[in-house]
Design a protein around this motif. Structure first.
Motif, short mmCIF file in Angstrom:
data_model
loop_
_atom_site.label_atom_id
_atom_site.label_comp_id
_atom_site.label_asym_id
_atom_site.label_seq_id
_atom_site.Cartn_x
_atom_site.Cartn_y
_atom_site.Cartn_z
N THR A 1 47.50 1.34 -6.10
CA THR A 1 48.32 1.99 -5.06
C THR A 1 49.48 2.75 -5.71
O THR A 1 49.85 3.83 -5.24
CB THR A 1 48.82 0.97 -4.01
N MET A 2 50.01 2.23 -6.79
CA MET A 2 51.06 2.98 -7.51
C MET A 2 50.50 4.27 -8.10
O MET A 2 51.13 5.32 -8.05
CB MET A 2 51.66 2.12 -8.63
N THR B 1 51.40 -3.29 -3.23
CA THR B 1 51.90 -1.94 -3.00
C THR B 1 52.53 -1.33 -4.26
O THR B 1 52.06 -0.33 -4.76
CB THR B 1 52.92 -1.92 -1.85
N SER B 2 53.60 -1.94 -4.79
CA SER B 2 54.25 -1.31 -5.93
C SER B 2 55.10 -2.31 -6.72
O SER B 2 55.46 -3.37 -6.22
CB SER B 2 55.14 -0.15 -5.48
N ALA B 3 55.40 -1.91 -7.96
CA ALA B 3 56.20 -2.72 -8.88
C ALA B 3 57.47 -1.96 -9.24
O ALA B 3 57.64 -0.79 -8.88
CB ALA B 3 55.39 -3.02 -10.14
N HIS B 4 58.35 -2.63 -10.00
CA HIS B 4 59.57 -1.96 -10.44
C HIS B 4 59.27 -0.69 -11.24
O HIS B 4 60.02 0.28 -11.19
CB HIS B 4 60.42 -2.92 -11.28
N ALA B 5 58.18 -0.72 -11.99
CA ALA B 5 57.86 0.44 -12.82
C ALA B 5 57.72 1.71 -11.98
O ALA B 5 58.07 2.80 -12.43
CB ALA B 5 56.55 0.19 -13.59
N PHE B 6 57.24 1.54 -10.76
CA PHE B 6 57.05 2.71 -9.90
C PHE B 6 58.40 3.33 -9.52
O PHE B 6 58.55 4.56 -9.49
CB PHE B 6 56.27 2.32 -8.64
N LEU C 1 61.15 2.99 -11.32
CA LEU C 1 61.75 3.51 -12.56
C LEU C 1 61.08 4.81 -13.00
O LEU C 1 61.70 5.62 -13.71
CB LEU C 1 61.61 2.47 -13.67
N LEU C 2 59.85 5.01 -12.62
CA LEU C 2 59.14 6.23 -12.98
C LEU C 2 59.77 7.46 -12.33
O LEU C 2 59.74 8.56 -12.89
CB LEU C 2 57.67 6.11 -12.54
N HIS C 3 60.31 7.25 -11.14
CA HIS C 3 60.82 8.39 -10.37
C HIS C 3 62.28 8.67 -10.70
O HIS C 3 62.98 7.82 -11.25
CB HIS C 3 60.62 8.13 -8.86
N ASP C 4 62.72 9.84 -10.34
CA ASP C 4 64.08 10.26 -10.71
C ASP C 4 65.14 9.49 -9.93
O ASP C 4 66.30 9.45 -10.34
CB ASP C 4 64.23 11.76 -10.51
N GLN D 1 55.96 6.56 -2.14
CA GLN D 1 55.15 5.44 -1.65
C GLN D 1 54.84 5.60 -0.16
O GLN D 1 53.70 5.37 0.27
CB GLN D 1 55.88 4.11 -1.91
N ASP E 1 64.56 -4.47 -4.99
CA ASP E 1 65.57 -5.07 -5.88
C ASP E 1 65.62 -4.46 -7.27
O ASP E 1 66.05 -5.11 -8.22
CB ASP E 1 65.36 -6.59 -5.98
N THR E 2 65.22 -3.21 -7.40
CA THR E 2 65.27 -2.60 -8.73
C THR E 2 66.72 -2.32 -9.15
O THR E 2 67.09 -2.54 -10.31
CB THR E 2 64.46 -1.30 -8.76
N TYR E 3 67.51 -1.83 -8.20
CA TYR E 3 68.92 -1.53 -8.53
C TYR E 3 69.85 -2.34 -7.63
O TYR E 3 70.38 -3.36 -8.03
CB TYR E 3 69.20 -0.03 -8.37
#
Lengths: 439, 439
Positions: free
Chosen positions: A17-18, B198-203, B205-208, B217, B230-232
């Protein structure tokens, strides 16, 4: 139950999904770097052991989305048509570096670095972690057992206590860490690990008497076999065994009771019977502490089952796969910039890292230097990451024996405290040196 | 890495050396009965859960020695020509009974009975134990988590912390025990377990920016998706998420920090923003105790990883496979007689056993009656062993949903103390009744 060749669905749904969302937002083609590391070592251990690398390279090569995989993903709404078309052409085309298999590691050691587009590298996360977490957990426990055994041979015999395919990988990891043999036949066939085993209590119980059972085993396997002597009465069994096989009886196995006391009395009995070369093998819920406790007993070999395949209290290595750098736009020439999340309690260090193990003049490891810059080894030092995949091509394959030999050398280089079984600090401190971001 | 269809080498070498010696001594064709049971439950648990039966039936069917297996065994001196010829024709032709998958078990419960010739039944030992020990360990831990969650849905997401194929079996076992979904796609394909993610922190962090990531997403997965917040900064992320998705945002996920306190503040924030239907999913090193501690927090679902796939402190069920009866001579008509070893500390009870779960007038399980005689159920009682293999033919296959439903019923029948997380005695006492030997 056809497990097939493919490994592409041995992954978490969110990797796909990512990918799909990133394809849509135009970020899937950004160059990205993921790193695998452990935040800490389990249970106060002094070192960890990298294992699974060879298996991982095979699994990456087999990571392909064929019609069966794509059908499942589409019909279950996991991905859309655009993503499915991307997956159909998927071949990992990036680079992987890693600590060589069998080498030791410490908290923060960047044991694997995966560089590619975000899309191609994120897909590998689950598989990379599954293989390395399992195999490294087993090898890390196995290495402590090997140290505790002080040169006496160890037999891996835990297949029955873990998943049937994990068992094969566990036998491989244990062999890397120094186990001599395994009971697992598939590990013999697939990886060339030497196999061992003779008989269980059921074999004795099948026969009309223990004497009949021993006669049958000796007739089939020869006098050099190992007889299991604790089904009824150990002393009587040892007497019967030597009577039937002669003093050249290969070995006897003890699987229950006070193994140290039994080994001493059996050794005396064997010697008195002239069977001075007959080996005593002990089994039965041994772990590294049980092995160490038998150091003074006349034991010639240990069989380890449950504790080995369950990582002796640490069944996973707790390795994580983190995005540490990525570009701001697609393209090979776009510079990488470090990224890290700020979740409380789970700090990450951004930037792609290299690592050097520092040695003193006596060849003893003194520090693990991790930097976001180029590695800067002194004359005694060792750069720890080696190329494993280059532009999608596997370049890091090696015989299993190479990993096994490397592990023996790597442990021998550690400070003496490394092989203590008690809880403590990592044997080698990890130093982070900010080297600036590399392009 | 072709794992192939065959399961015949997923076994210990000594099963084959015992076969060979028994063929030679004329005992391989004696009728024999092996039983699988646990001497105790791990860590003071109140019940165990039988799982893996369906996988085991497939594995028994695939247990065949083809040319590749025989070549390996002969060229490595594991077996001789006579034994190889016997193996070439090997098909399990005996009978298997067992506790139905998903049912609860207690110390001594004879959860599987294998009857055949010694030769054909001994060969299955390792594979039977690998499958049942792994899957039952996972299901037993999972069931406690399901009880702790008190009806809130659980997501299995531990694939990355265990062997890549064990992960698939773990997802299946967790689903039997009541987990709603799994992250593991292969478990979706092979067993039909619903998948989630659905998604991880990497997703992010990948975006601006986090905003860009959430937009991507939502564009791909729709407003009903779950955003990782909870990434930031959690409060800012929740605000951004609702702003972008509107009050119909599906869910938010918290993966770090004080999950209870965070869930409360996020619930207040969501409600204030009008997103009263947005779910809060929590993840991050949860086990049954962590889940129970969040019972009063406004949590709508739990994701469980490491603790699930490692059996939450008990990664193996410690089931054993013991010869309990055998004939004195070959032939179908030869009577069985009970056998048991006398090893200290590992007592076994000879004789083939049946089991009945006794219920009181309120439908509450009060005793597990195990006997060497015929089962003797009262009107409220349940005979626990069901036919799984009859004369070599698999007769016990059933949909996964049947095991899942059975487990829910089986736990509901136990006394109330069964679902306590604290250490204690088994919820139902095991009674052994000597019923004489059955023919």
């Amino acid at each position: 139950m056809d497990l097939g060749d493919g490994t592409a669905l041995l992954t978490d749904r969110y990797e796909l999904t990512m990918l799909q969302a990133a394809l849509r937002s135009g970020t899937a083609d950004r160059r990205a770097v993921f790193e695998v590391f452990a935040r800490s070592l389990p249970n106060g251990r002094r070192y960890g052991v990298v294992a699974g690398t060879g298996r991982l390279l095979d699994a990456i090569e087999a990571f392909r989305f064929e019609a069966a995989e794509l059908d499942f993903l589409l019909s279950n709404g996991v991905v859309d048509e655009t993503t499915a078309q991307w997956l159909e052409k998927y071949r990992f085309s990036g680079n992987v570096w890693g600590y060589a298999e069998g080498d030791c590691y410490f908290p923060g050691s960047p044991i694997l670095v995966v560089e590619g587009t975000f899309g191609e590298a994120v897909l590998l996360e689950t598989l990379v972690l599954s293989v390395l977490n399992h195999d490294s957990a087993i090898a890390s426990a196995a290495s402590r057992m090997v140290q505790a055994a002080q040169g006496r041979p160890l037999i891996e015999m835990g297949s029955r206590r873990t998943h049937e395919h994990a068992a094969v990988a566990a036998a491989r990891a244990a062999h890397i860490a120094g186990f001599a043999t395994t009971s697992n036949l598939e590990a013999g066939r697939r990886y060339g690990v030497p196999t061992a085993g003779t008989s269980a209590h059921a074999f004795t119980l099948l026969h009309d008497s223990e004497r009949h059972a021993f006669e049958a085993q000796l007739a089939s396997l020869g006098a050099d076999t190992t007889l299991l002597v604790d089904t009824y009465d150990v002393e009587r069994a040892v007497r019967t065994g030597v009577e039937l096989a002669g003093p050249s009886l290969g070995g006897v196995r003890l699987d229950s009771g006070d193994l140290g006391a039994l080994a001493r009395s059996v050794r005396e009995q064997l010697d008195a019977l002239g069977a001075t070369g007959t080996r005593i093998v002990v089994t039965g819920d041994l772990d590294e502490y049980g092995i160490a406790a038998l150091a003074a007993a006349p034991v010639d070999g240990y069989g380890v089952g449950t504790a080995l395949v369950t990582g002796s209290g640490a069944p996973t290595a707790s390795l994580v796969y983190k995005l540490v750098a990525r570009a701001d736009r697609p393209g090979e020439d776009a510079p990488l910039r470090p990224v890290a999340k700020r979740s409380p309690g789970k700090p990450s260090r951004g930037g792609r890292k290299t690592a050097v193990r520092r040695f003193d003049g006596h060849g003893v490891a003194r520090a693990e230097t991790i930097t976001t810059g180029e590695p800067d080894p002194g004359p005694h030092d060792r750069v720890l990451q080696v190329p494993l995949v280059r532009n999608g091509e596997i370049v890091g394959r090696e015989p299993l024996a190479a990993a096994r030999e490397r592990h023996a050398r790597s442990v021998a280089e550690l400070p003496a405290a490394a092989v203590r079984l008690s809880r403590g600090e990592p044997a080698v401190p990890t130093e982070f040196v900010d080297g600036g971001a590399r392009p």
